[in-house]
Write a protein that holds these residues in place. Structure first.
Motif, mmCIF file in Angstrom:
data_model
loop_
_atom_site.group_PDB
_atom_site.id
_atom_site.type_symbol
_atom_site.label_atom_id
_atom_site.label_comp_id
_atom_site.label_asym_id
_atom_site.label_seq_id
_atom_site.Cartn_x
_atom_site.Cartn_y
_atom_site.Cartn_z
ATOM 1 N N GLU A 191 0.956 -1.140 -0.008
ATOM 2 C CA GLU A 191 0.039 0.052 -0.129
ATOM 3 C C GLU A 191 0.926 1.223 -0.076
ATOM 4 O O GLU A 191 1.967 1.229 0.672
ATOM 5 C CB GLU A 191 -1.032 -0.039 1.051
ATOM 6 C CG GLU A 191 -1.999 -1.028 1.254
ATOM 7 C CD GLU A 191 -3.050 -0.781 2.274
ATOM 8 O OE1 GLU A 191 -2.948 0.237 2.984
ATOM 9 O OE2 GLU A 191 -3.744 -1.731 2.579
ATOM 10 N N VAL A 192 0.442 2.231 -0.676
ATOM 11 C CA VAL A 192 1.163 3.614 -0.783
ATOM 12 C C VAL A 192 1.106 4.166 0.571
ATOM 13 O O VAL A 192 -0.072 5.019 0.624
ATOM 14 C CB VAL A 192 0.696 4.520 -1.817
ATOM 15 C CG1 VAL A 192 1.339 5.670 -2.053
ATOM 16 C CG2 VAL A 192 0.765 3.510 -3.340
ATOM 17 N N ALA A 193 1.985 4.165 1.446
ATOM 18 C CA ALA A 193 1.756 4.627 2.840
ATOM 19 C C ALA A 193 3.283 4.814 3.400
ATOM 20 O O ALA A 193 3.829 3.853 3.663
ATOM 21 C CB ALA A 193 1.061 3.882 3.851
ATOM 22 N N GLY A 194 3.754 6.129 3.687
ATOM 23 C CA GLY A 194 5.083 6.282 4.412
ATOM 24 C C GLY A 194 6.120 6.064 3.252
ATOM 25 O O GLY A 194 5.881 5.563 2.031
ATOM 26 N N LYS A 195 7.452 6.250 3.783
ATOM 27 C CA LYS A 195 8.603 5.943 3.109
ATOM 28 C C LYS A 195 8.830 4.357 3.232
ATOM 29 O O LYS A 195 9.712 3.929 2.156
ATOM 30 C CB LYS A 195 9.611 6.824 3.644
ATOM 31 C CG LYS A 195 9.418 8.181 3.507
ATOM 32 C CD LYS A 195 10.579 9.014 4.084
ATOM 33 C CE LYS A 195 10.416 10.469 3.718
ATOM 34 N NZ LYS A 195 11.629 11.220 4.281
ATOM 35 N N SER A 196 8.539 3.691 4.175
ATOM 36 C CA SER A 196 8.852 2.311 4.275
ATOM 37 C C SER A 196 8.538 1.429 2.976
ATOM 38 O O SER A 196 9.174 0.623 2.633
ATOM 39 C CB SER A 196 8.138 1.610 5.417
ATOM 40 O OG SER A 196 6.765 1.749 5.497
ATOM 41 N N PHE A 197 7.274 2.041 2.331
ATOM 42 C CA PHE A 197 6.819 0.847 1.121
ATOM 43 C C PHE A 197 7.856 1.251 -0.101
ATOM 44 O O PHE A 197 8.043 0.338 -0.751
ATOM 45 C CB PHE A 197 5.537 1.363 0.932
ATOM 46 C CG PHE A 197 5.124 2.214 -0.317
ATOM 47 C CD1 PHE A 197 5.150 1.898 -1.578
ATOM 48 C CD2 PHE A 197 5.478 3.640 -0.125
ATOM 49 C CE1 PHE A 197 4.974 2.754 -2.661
ATOM 50 C CE2 PHE A 197 5.229 4.494 -1.109
ATOM 51 C CZ PHE A 197 5.083 4.298 -2.471
ATOM 52 N N LEU A 198 8.515 2.444 -0.015
ATOM 53 C CA LEU A 198 9.443 2.701 -1.289
ATOM 54 C C LEU A 198 10.678 1.784 -0.691
ATOM 55 O O LEU A 198 11.408 1.315 -1.894
ATOM 56 C CB LEU A 198 9.807 4.025 -1.327
ATOM 57 C CG LEU A 198 10.777 4.413 -2.229
ATOM 58 C CD1 LEU A 198 10.341 4.228 -3.509
ATOM 59 C CD2 LEU A 198 11.156 5.855 -2.160
ATOM 60 N N VAL A 199 11.397 1.567 0.288
ATOM 61 C CA VAL A 199 12.345 0.689 0.760
ATOM 62 C C VAL A 199 11.898 -0.646 0.543
ATOM 63 O O VAL A 199 13.059 -1.177 0.103
ATOM 64 C CB VAL A 199 12.714 1.048 2.242
ATOM 65 C CG1 VAL A 199 13.969 0.135 2.528
ATOM 66 C CG2 VAL A 199 13.035 2.595 2.361
ATOM 67 N N ARG A 200 10.814 -0.834 0.798
ATOM 68 C CA ARG A 200 10.575 -2.259 0.226
ATOM 69 C C ARG A 200 10.435 -2.444 -1.065
ATOM 70 O O ARG A 200 10.763 -3.722 -1.444
ATOM 71 C CB ARG A 200 9.129 -2.500 0.705
ATOM 72 C CG ARG A 200 8.438 -3.785 0.806
ATOM 73 C CD ARG A 200 6.986 -3.729 1.888
ATOM 74 N NE ARG A 200 5.972 -4.684 1.448
ATOM 75 C CZ ARG A 200 4.528 -4.403 1.850
ATOM 76 N NH1 ARG A 200 4.442 -3.344 2.573
ATOM 77 N NH2 ARG A 200 3.593 -5.158 1.519
ATOM 78 N N LEU A 201 9.958 -1.821 -2.041
ATOM 79 C CA LEU A 201 9.929 -1.975 -3.311
ATOM 80 C C LEU A 201 11.434 -2.030 -3.863
ATOM 81 O O LEU A 201 11.818 -2.835 -4.748
ATOM 82 C CB LEU A 201 9.183 -0.927 -3.996
ATOM 83 C CG LEU A 201 7.726 -0.955 -3.829
ATOM 84 C CD1 LEU A 201 7.099 0.360 -4.677
ATOM 85 C CD2 LEU A 201 7.075 -1.976 -4.104
ATOM 86 N N LEU A 202 12.163 -0.827 -3.396
ATOM 87 C CA LEU A 202 13.590 -0.851 -3.988
ATOM 88 C C LEU A 202 14.557 -2.400 -3.489
ATOM 89 O O LEU A 202 15.219 -2.994 -4.390
ATOM 90 C CB LEU A 202 14.402 0.216 -3.318
ATOM 91 C CG LEU A 202 14.089 1.506 -3.470
ATOM 92 C CD1 LEU A 202 14.724 2.588 -2.790
ATOM 93 C CD2 LEU A 202 14.661 1.957 -5.307
ATOM 94 N N ARG A 203 13.855 -2.609 -2.237
ATOM 95 C CA ARG A 203 14.600 -4.122 -1.989
ATOM 96 C C ARG A 203 14.177 -5.294 -2.745
ATOM 97 O O ARG A 203 14.984 -6.195 -3.343
ATOM 98 C CB ARG A 203 14.306 -4.407 -0.448
ATOM 99 C CG ARG A 203 14.971 -5.580 0.182
ATOM 100 C CD ARG A 203 14.670 -5.706 1.595
ATOM 101 N NE ARG A 203 14.757 -4.933 2.611
ATOM 102 C CZ ARG A 203 14.220 -3.978 3.065
ATOM 103 N NH1 ARG A 203 12.886 -4.248 3.171
ATOM 104 N NH2 ARG A 203 14.426 -3.069 3.928
ATOM 105 N N HIS A 204 12.727 -5.216 -3.252
ATOM 106 C CA HIS A 204 12.445 -6.183 -4.106
ATOM 107 C C HIS A 204 13.092 -6.242 -5.536
ATOM 108 O O HIS A 204 13.249 -7.119 -6.294
ATOM 109 C CB HIS A 204 10.882 -5.776 -4.271
ATOM 110 C CG HIS A 204 10.228 -6.888 -5.261
ATOM 111 N ND1 HIS A 204 9.582 -8.222 -4.591
ATOM 112 C CD2 HIS A 204 9.896 -6.944 -6.538
ATOM 113 C CE1 HIS A 204 9.042 -8.754 -5.559
ATOM 114 N NE2 HIS A 204 9.131 -8.160 -6.712
ATOM 115 N N LEU A 205 13.399 -5.024 -5.912
ATOM 116 C CA LEU A 205 13.862 -4.834 -7.561
ATOM 117 C C LEU A 205 15.384 -5.167 -7.289
ATOM 118 O O LEU A 205 15.917 -5.469 -8.411
ATOM 119 C CB LEU A 205 13.683 -3.396 -7.875
ATOM 120 C CG LEU A 205 12.152 -3.100 -8.322
ATOM 121 C CD1 LEU A 205 12.082 -1.654 -8.602
ATOM 122 C CD2 LEU A 205 11.965 -3.842 -9.592
#
Length: 353
Positions: A191-205
């Motif tokens: 879910e688009v919420a806070g900065k943690s989700f971006l870190v999560r996506l970067l780790r995934h990529l």
């Protein structure tokens, strides 16, 4: 006196909107039961009946009025009917997917313009897409289509107690459950919420073979500043988030836009754009350029298949079938050859299991 009248009119409009949303929520609940309990053709038949009911309502009249401006020379009555029914057919499909009543092996998925790196399971990339038919979008999550580690970005689940909040939760719950069922739980739904989700996506990529699916025609966070404002489809101006482009720049992974569309029952074509390579990590100016490239490509697919785009189209601009682009509603047509079809590999993907 005038202000009292204005407040009264506003209150009436709000009450009417909430009543309509409550009615739609009831329809979605009924369709969920139909999708679970009735034969497939009957459940879809009920969804089709709802679209015809809406087509003779004030909502249908408004849709036809705007579409006459946006799509001159086309059969807007037919487009409007299919567009009005799309969310209800999508809900039937999502419910059946979530319950395991739809199997990927029964679907035919064709690729048009698929990038070569789809055949390389070690390459990670970002798939930009838009708010098109959720029934067609199911193809993205079928294991035979993208047998990779998959993450998908969704809007935060609303907790609003209003009829609209209930209606949105009913739709999103089935969509999310349908995605999980298709992937047998092997999917990261962020879910688009806070900065943690971006870190999560970067780790995934960063891991080999990771794919992140993002709807790039969304305004998530754009209203807080730092977004992009531009014409889009039938709108003279709209706000968009730069998240897809920023993720590509920060992860140093390519972006490719994909729009699945229905050509027949359980038959989907996934149309892919040319690949956009990531800019230098410090080239923040490239975010707007990449976002514009993605949106330019998406809005042309809206013009090609307006009934399969689930959001409102707008009526400030119109689609030119000759130029294959959107132009101001009061401007004459001019031939535009900037969207030449990509040289594409076509292939069929169908599970043998």
């Amino acid at each position: 006196m005038r202000s009292v009248w204005a407040r009264s009119v506003h209150s009436c409009r709000v009450a009417l909107t909430q009543a309509v949303e409550a009615f739609r929520a009831l329809l979605f609940m009924i369709l969920r039961l139909a999708a679970l309990c009735l034969p497939r053709s009957w459940a879809y038949g009920m969804a089709d009946g709802i679209q015809w009911l809406l087509s003779v309502s004030p909502i249908g009249a408004r849709a036809r009025r705007d579409m006459r401006v946006a799509f001159p020379g086309q059969d807007v009555d037919e487009i409007a009917v299919r567009w009005l029914g799309r969310p209800f057919r999508d809900h039937v499909n999502a419910t059946r997917m979530a319950a395991g009543l739809e199997r990927g092996r029964d679907w035919t998925i064709e690729m048009l313009g698929a990038p070569a790196f789809l055949d390389d399971p070690s390459i990670s990339f970002i798939m930009a897409t838009g708010h098109f038919s959720r029934e067609a979008m199911s193809s993205i999550y079928m294991p035979q289509t993208l047998p990779r580690r998959l993450a998908t970005v969704i809007a935060p689940m609303t907790q609003s107690k209003t009829p609209r909040g209930l209606r949105v939760r009913l739709q999103m719950r089935e969509m999310v459950n349908g995605i999980r069922a298709l992937r047998q739980g092997d999917v990261d739904i962020a879910e688009v919420a806070g900065k943690s989700f971006l870190v999560r996506l970067l780790r995934h990529l960063r891991e080999p073979g990771g794919v992140v699916v993002i709807a790039s025609d969304a305004a998530w966070g754009a209203e807080k500043g730092g977004g992009l404002t531009r014409p889009f489809a039938g709108y003279a101006t709209q706000d968009f988030a730069l998240g897809t482009a920023r993720l590509a720049r920060m992860s140093q992974r390519p972006v490719v836009t994909c729009v699945p569309f229905l050509v027949d029952d359980r038959h989907v074509v996934m149309e892919w754009s040319p690949v956009i390579q990531p800019p230098a990590r410090d080239d923040s100016a490239a975010d707007a350029r990449i976002t514009n490239e993605i949106l330019d490509w998406i809005e042309r697919r809206i013009g090609d298949r307006p009934d399969q785009y689930v959001l409102w189209h707008g009526a400030d601009r119109r689609w030119s079938n000759v130029a294959r682009c959107w132009i101001d509603a009061d401007k004459p047509e001019a031939v535009n050859d900037t969207d030449a079809p990509a040289v594409a590999r076509s292939r069929a993907v169908k599970s043998a299991s």
